[in-house]
Design a protein around this motif. Structure first.
Motif, mmCIF file in Angstrom:
data_model
loop_
_atom_site.group_PDB
_atom_site.id
_atom_site.type_symbol
_atom_site.label_atom_id
_atom_site.label_comp_id
_atom_site.label_asym_id
_atom_site.label_seq_id
_atom_site.Cartn_x
_atom_site.Cartn_y
_atom_site.Cartn_z
ATOM 1 N N TYR A 1 -48.581 31.379 7.201
ATOM 2 C CA TYR A 1 -47.484 30.940 6.439
ATOM 3 C C TYR A 1 -47.944 29.653 5.414
ATOM 4 O O TYR A 1 -47.686 29.880 4.096
ATOM 5 C CB TYR A 1 -46.160 30.523 7.028
ATOM 6 N N HIS A 2 -48.587 28.805 5.753
ATOM 7 C CA HIS A 2 -48.963 27.732 5.043
ATOM 8 C C HIS A 2 -49.841 27.949 3.925
ATOM 9 O O HIS A 2 -50.124 27.191 3.007
ATOM 10 C CB HIS A 2 -49.363 26.179 5.919
ATOM 11 N N HIS B 1 -48.087 22.258 1.762
ATOM 12 C CA HIS B 1 -48.544 23.153 2.674
ATOM 13 C C HIS B 1 -49.923 23.281 2.892
ATOM 14 O O HIS B 1 -50.469 23.470 3.929
ATOM 15 C CB HIS B 1 -48.038 24.651 1.703
ATOM 16 N N THR C 1 -43.369 26.766 10.640
ATOM 17 C CA THR C 1 -44.003 25.353 10.261
ATOM 18 C C THR C 1 -45.121 25.620 11.158
ATOM 19 O O THR C 1 -46.067 24.698 10.794
ATOM 20 C CB THR C 1 -42.983 24.306 10.679
ATOM 21 N N GLU D 1 -48.395 29.923 1.127
ATOM 22 C CA GLU D 1 -47.552 28.953 0.401
ATOM 23 C C GLU D 1 -48.510 28.217 -0.504
ATOM 24 O O GLU D 1 -48.003 27.832 -1.268
ATOM 25 C CB GLU D 1 -46.441 28.220 1.142
ATOM 26 N N GLY D 2 -49.274 27.632 0.183
ATOM 27 C CA GLY D 2 -50.335 26.923 -0.457
ATOM 28 C C GLY D 2 -50.897 27.301 -1.554
ATOM 29 O O GLY D 2 -51.075 26.747 -2.672
#
Length: 268
Positions: free
Chosen positions: A220-221, A238, A215, A224-225
């Motif tokens: 990662y964001h 995200h 998070t 995933e976005g």
């Protein structure tokens, strides 16, 4: 505030122009390795490992082809790695060995312009590489290797550019701190590679500990976005989290870079 608005001044653009001219002179040695790396990884994991996953992979409650899962993640991974390595090794070599910064500072260019020039150059170079990888993804879709919503691919470009600038600011922070180029292994193995591995590039983060850690991981964001954007699930949470993290990174790291580099380069 002046540290942030310096990105818009002509001196910062002049630094970017200088890096571009040098790059174009040596493009044949500088271009292929960073472009081929994400493409090679995409094919190796997508076709190689994907061959053992004929039923696909579950993502957000639906099954998708493994190569379709990996492809957006590779765009995020390429964004992170290209910008970090450019602001780590490229900037350090220009600062320490080539004395490029020293020459620039004898002109109307100030240190804040040098810093922003490095950040914007990393963002521009990274975005061009990711655009090429995006064209490869379009070719893979044309021959049936993956299924993406390619009409959203142009929206990836501004997201990648801003993300690359924030990652470059992180890389410059390490450039300001490490004493020699041999010490680059410390941020690479202690920070860069862990962030890259725990970013849902190659596999979903199902373990609760990994999910909790991720998070705070902008890579990662980003992965995933982009995945939500290109797989029709919507960017949603995200990209909103990514925007907050990138804003914080730029707002904190750019002034910190300037302060650390001023102490290192100018002795102030």
């Amino acid at each position: 505030m002046r540290a942030l608005t310096s990105a818009l001044e002509w001196q910062s653009r002049a630094v970017v122009g200088r890096h571009l001219r040098v790059y174009l002179k040596n493009w044949h040695t500088s271009f292929l390795p960073p472009v081929l790396e994400p493409i090679t990884l995409l094919l190796a994991f997508g076709l190689g490992l994907g061959a053992y996953m004929a039923s696909g992979i579950e993502w957000k409650g639906r099954a998708i082809g493994y190569m379709s899962f990996v492809a957006p993640g590779m765009l995020a991974y390429a964004t992170f790695m290209t910008s970090i390595f450019q602001s780590l090794f490229g900037a350090f070599i220009r600062m320490r060995y080539q004395r490029t910064w020293e020459g620039q500072l004898t002109t109307q260019i100030e240190l804040r312009h040098v810093v922003w020039g490095e950040i914007l150059w990393a963002g521009l170079l990274t975005t061009s590489y990711v655009a090429i990888v995006g064209l490869v993804l379009s070719g893979c879709q044309a021959i049936g290797l993956l299924q993406l919503d390619l009409e959203y691919l142009p929206f990836v470009i501004p997201i990648v550019f801003v993300s690359a600038c924030a990652f470059a600011a992180l890389g410059l922070c390490f450039t300001a701190l490490v004493p020699t180029i041999d010490h680059m292994n410390l941020p690479i193995f202690l920070v860069v590679l862990p962030l890259g591995f725990v970013s849902a590039t190659y596999f979903p983060l199902g373990h609760p500990v990994l999910a909790a850690i991720s998070t705070a991981n902008p890579v990662y964001h980003l992965a995933e976005g982009l995945r939500g954007l290109l797989l029709g699930d919507g960017p949603g949470y995200h990209l909103a989290a990514l925007a907050g993290l990138l804003g914080a990174m730029l707002g904190v790291l750019v002034p910190l870079d300037m302060r650390l580099l001023r102490k290192r380069v100018l002795g102030d």
